[in-house]
Scaffold this active site. Structure first.
Site, short mmCIF file in Angstrom:
data_model
loop_
_atom_site.label_atom_id
_atom_site.label_comp_id
_atom_site.label_asym_id
_atom_site.label_seq_id
_atom_site.Cartn_x
_atom_site.Cartn_y
_atom_site.Cartn_z
N ASN A 161 0.81 -1.23 0.00
CA ASN A 161 0.00 0.00 0.00
C ASN A 161 0.84 1.28 0.00
O ASN A 161 0.48 2.26 -0.65
CB ASN A 161 -1.01 -0.01 1.15
CG ASN A 161 -0.35 -0.10 2.50
OD1 ASN A 161 0.68 -0.74 2.65
ND2 ASN A 161 -0.93 0.55 3.48
N GLU A 260 3.60 -4.76 12.30
CA GLU A 260 2.59 -3.70 12.10
C GLU A 260 1.51 -4.32 11.24
O GLU A 260 1.73 -4.64 10.08
CB GLU A 260 3.21 -2.50 11.38
CG GLU A 260 4.39 -1.86 12.08
CD GLU A 260 4.02 -1.16 13.38
OE1 GLU A 260 2.82 -1.07 13.71
OE2 GLU A 260 4.94 -0.72 14.07
N CYS A 294 -3.27 1.47 6.48
CA CYS A 294 -3.71 0.76 7.69
C CYS A 294 -4.36 1.70 8.69
O CYS A 294 -5.14 1.28 9.54
CB CYS A 294 -2.51 0.08 8.33
SG CYS A 294 -1.21 1.26 8.72
N GLU A 473 7.37 0.91 16.47
CA GLU A 473 8.40 1.46 15.60
C GLU A 473 8.45 2.96 15.85
O GLU A 473 7.65 3.50 16.61
CB GLU A 473 8.06 1.15 14.14
CG GLU A 473 7.99 -0.34 13.86
CD GLU A 473 7.88 -0.67 12.38
OE1 GLU A 473 6.97 -0.13 11.73
OE2 GLU A 473 8.71 -1.45 11.90
P1 NAD Z 1 -0.04 -9.24 3.19
O1 NAD Z 1 0.00 -9.71 4.60
O2 NAD Z 1 -0.87 -10.00 2.23
O3 NAD Z 1 1.42 -9.22 2.55
C1 NAD Z 1 2.46 -8.46 3.11
C2 NAD Z 1 3.79 -9.10 2.74
O4 NAD Z 1 3.89 -10.38 3.35
C3 NAD Z 1 3.98 -9.32 1.24
O5 NAD Z 1 5.33 -9.04 0.93
C4 NAD Z 1 3.67 -10.80 1.09
O6 NAD Z 1 4.30 -11.40 -0.02
C5 NAD Z 1 4.24 -11.36 2.38
N1 NAD Z 1 3.67 -12.62 2.82
C6 NAD Z 1 2.40 -13.07 2.67
N2 NAD Z 1 2.25 -14.29 3.25
C7 NAD Z 1 3.46 -14.61 3.80
C8 NAD Z 1 3.95 -15.73 4.54
N3 NAD Z 1 3.17 -16.75 4.85
N4 NAD Z 1 5.25 -15.72 4.93
C9 NAD Z 1 6.05 -14.67 4.64
N5 NAD Z 1 5.64 -13.59 3.93
C10 NAD Z 1 4.37 -13.55 3.52
O7 NAD Z 1 -0.48 -7.71 3.27
P2 NAD Z 1 -0.79 -6.75 2.06
O8 NAD Z 1 -2.06 -7.22 1.43
O9 NAD Z 1 0.43 -6.59 1.23
O10 NAD Z 1 -1.05 -5.35 2.81
C11 NAD Z 1 -2.29 -4.95 3.30
C12 NAD Z 1 -2.40 -5.27 4.78
O11 NAD Z 1 -1.31 -4.70 5.48
C13 NAD Z 1 -3.64 -4.66 5.45
O12 NAD Z 1 -4.13 -5.58 6.37
C14 NAD Z 1 -3.08 -3.46 6.19
O13 NAD Z 1 -3.84 -3.02 7.29
C15 NAD Z 1 -1.76 -3.96 6.61
N6 NAD Z 1 -0.85 -2.84 6.86
C16 NAD Z 1 -0.56 -2.50 8.14
C17 NAD Z 1 0.28 -1.42 8.40
C18 NAD Z 1 0.63 -0.98 9.81
O14 NAD Z 1 1.55 -0.15 9.96
N7 NAD Z 1 -0.03 -1.46 10.84
C19 NAD Z 1 0.83 -0.72 7.35
C20 NAD Z 1 0.49 -1.10 6.05
C21 NAD Z 1 -0.35 -2.17 5.81
O1 6OD Z 2 3.91 6.72 8.46
C1 6OD Z 2 4.42 5.69 8.91
O2 6OD Z 2 5.53 5.68 9.46
C2 6OD Z 2 3.70 4.41 8.82
N1 6OD Z 2 4.32 3.35 9.38
C3 6OD Z 2 2.51 4.33 8.19
C4 6OD Z 2 1.76 3.14 8.05
C5 6OD Z 2 0.70 3.14 7.24
C6 6OD Z 2 -0.06 1.97 7.00
O3 6OD Z 2 -0.54 1.68 5.94
#
Ligand code: NAD
Ligand code: 6OD
Length: 492
Positions: A161, A260, A294, A473
């Site tokens: 994202n 995260e 997120c 973080e």
């Molecule tokens: P995802 O969990 O599908 O994938 C994230 C990464 O993990 C990718 O590189 C993927 O290839 C890898 N991955 C997937 N399965 C794996 C496994 N079993 N072992 C090792 N690696 C694996 O997430 P996404 O769809 O790319 O991103 C969207 C999600 O991320 C949403 O749920 C969003 O809320 C969350 N997110 C959270 C934050 C935060 O800071 N809290 C920030 C951004 C996104």
């Molecule tokens: O701004 C940042 O440092 C941060 N970790 C944002 C996360 C966004 C989630 O999608």
């Protein structure tokens, strides 16, 4: 308007031990604006992952491992310089992979990529360690001090994202603290990570200190990295259920993890707020990046006496959003990341309707009558009228959508906001100072914003509670995850 896409029609390769490496298997990197293929991406094999781990280990025993924090900071500032020097390429690559707007990529994603390296390089240089003078029976005492050591080989697994922003948010502190890293960007967004590998090489990062492997998660590159016995720690941003799978992989080696994860963030709008600021800020918090942040608000609760006016004003904002070509300067929102993700978002829309939701606006696919009709667009959408038990109120959608509902008292607002399995962020809109402190302080989240949203200071703790993550973080919190304090006790 068209814009050159770096590496378009090319091959994005893995970067291992300071050199780009091709691989036998490739996969397509798709532009979600029209579904076209941008590049072929080299999928790392298991032996590529082994090679990356070996290269990282060697870097720790070689040039990278012997550098001081100040020397590493010089190199990491050169990396930031390199991102800034190739700014337009980074922006174009991020837009092509994600469909995000030029406005967002050039004001948030790419500047933060550079800023992440600068802040952690500088913070690590001035980091203090503990020191105690300990009393002993002979009166001479002992000196107890701590030495910070890197964890070793750190796996950095990032989502799609905010691709460069979130990858560098982990890489920068990990490298500033002296670790060697293996980065795996999302399979959906490999381009800016590949540009970053070029920047790392050109900035003189010693071979093996930064390695990049492309591929998928389960049964592929991601799983091979996280279950690798040569990886010392894992830092991951992504879905909560992926976090559970990685936690299982990390269990065997009892590896430190930093997660995260997802969110189901609430906005609480009190009648005493600055109405226009609250509407503007809530629209931003729901629809930025197509709701694919997120921290985005997916649940909006509004004090009943202003509920009808607020719904009408938010609807107007949603309908005024310009959905279009990412490279146009006035585009507010592009497509979702992929057709697969759009299907998921649309299935939430169907379940909301089946649960009896009233559609305030959107709920469908926009029509353009050009190639964008093959893209992954959805309309900005607002639902109301659902019980708190409905799927779209409970589960993370990660799209340009919210459910909006009224509340009658501060107590009820707090209860509604905290009634979720997630705990990442909350936003409170009020002009009452006492209420601002009172309500923000009892939000069951890692980050509460009052009268703003996504205002970042990179030194502050960032992370979630419950299903939203493990650890913090930001600033010293990141550096403390990526290093291990060792105690040395000297009898005087
Ligand atoms: P995802 O969990 O599908 O994938 C994230 C990464 O993990 C990718 O590189 C993927 O290839 C890898 N991955 C997937 N399965 C794996 C496994 N079993 N072992 C090792 N690696 C694996 O997430 P996404 O769809 O790319 O991103 C969207 C999600 O991320 C949403 O749920 C969003 O809320 C969350 N997110 C959270 C934050 C935060 O800071 N809290 C920030 C951004 C996104
Ligand atoms: O701004 C940042 O440092 C941060 N970790 C944002 C996360 C966004 C989630 O999608």
């Amino acid at each position: 308007m068209t814009q050159a896409i770096p590496h378009a029609g090319g091959r994005l390769r893995n970067f291992i031990g300071g050199a780009f490496r091709d691989s036998e298997h490739t996969f397509a990197n798709i532009n979600p604006v029209d579904g076209s293929e941008i590049n072929r991406v080299c999928r790392a094999s298991r032996s590529d992952v082994d090679g990356a781990v070996d290269a990282a280990r060697q870097a720790l025993q070689g040039d990278w491992g012997t550098m001081s924090a100040a020397q590493r900071a010089v190199v990491l500032h050169r990396v930031a310089d390199g991102i800034e020097a190739r700014f337009d390429e980074f922006v174009a690559a991020e837009m092509a992979d994600t469909g995000k707007s030029l406005q967002q990529a050039s004001s948030i994603d790419i500047p933060r990529g550079a800023a992440n390296f600068r802040i952690f390089a500088d913070l690590q240089k001035s980091r203090a360690t503990e020191c105690f003078h300990t009393a002993t029976d002979d009166g001479r005492g002992a000196l107890n001090y701590a030495v910070d050591k890197p964890l070793g080989v750190v796996a950095v697994i990032a989502p799609w994202n905010l691709p460069l922003l979130l990858l560098t948010w982990k890489l920068a502190p990990a490298m500033a603290a002296g670790n060697a890293v293996i980065a795996k960007p999302s399979e959906e967004t490999p381009a800016t990570a590949t540009l970053l590998a070029e920047v790392m090489r050109d900035a003189g990062v010693p071979a093996g200190a930064f390695n990049l492997v492309h591929g998928f998660g389960p049964g592929c590159t991601g799983e091979w990295i996280t279950s690798h016995s040569g990886v010392d720690a894992i830092t991951f941003t992504g879905e909560s259920k992926t976090g559970s799978a990685i936690m299982r992989a990390a269990a065997d080696g009892v590896k430190p993890i930093s997660f995260e994860l997802g969110g189901k963030n609430a906005a609480l709008i009190f009648a005493d707020c600055d109405f226009d600021a609250a509407v503007e800020g809530t629209a931003r918090s729901v629809f930025t990046n197509g709701g694919q942040v997120c921290l985005c608000t997916e649940r909006v609760y509004v004090e009943r006496k202003i509920f009808p006016q607020f719904v009408a004003a938010l609807k107007q904002k949603a309908e005024a959003l310009n959905i279009g070509w990412p490279q146009d300067a006035d585009t507010d929102m592009g497509p979702l990341i992929s057709h697969k993700h759009r299907d998921k978002v649309l299935s939430f829309f169907s379940s909301a309707r089946a649960d009896g939701a009233e559609v305030i606006t959107g709920g469908d696919i926009p029509k353009f009558n050009d190639t964008r009709d093959s893209g992954a667009f959805v309309q900005p959408t607002i639902f109301t009228g659902l019980p708190e038990t409905a799927d779209i109120v409970r589960k993370e959608v990660f799209g340009p959508v919210c459910h909006i509902a009224p509340f009658d008292s501060e107590e009820e607002a707090i209860q509604l906001a905290n009634n979720t399995d997630y705990g990442l962020a909350a936003t409170v809109w009020t002009d009452n100072l006492q209420r601002a402190h009172r309500v923000a302080g009892v939000m069951d989240v890692g980050i509460a914003w009052v009268n703003t949203w996504y205002l970042r200071d990179l030194r502050t703790p960032f992370g979630g509670v419950k299903l939203s993550g493990i650890g913090r973080e930001g600033g010293a919190h990141s550096l403390s995850f990526y290093s291990e304090p060792m105690n040395i006790c000297i009898k005087l």
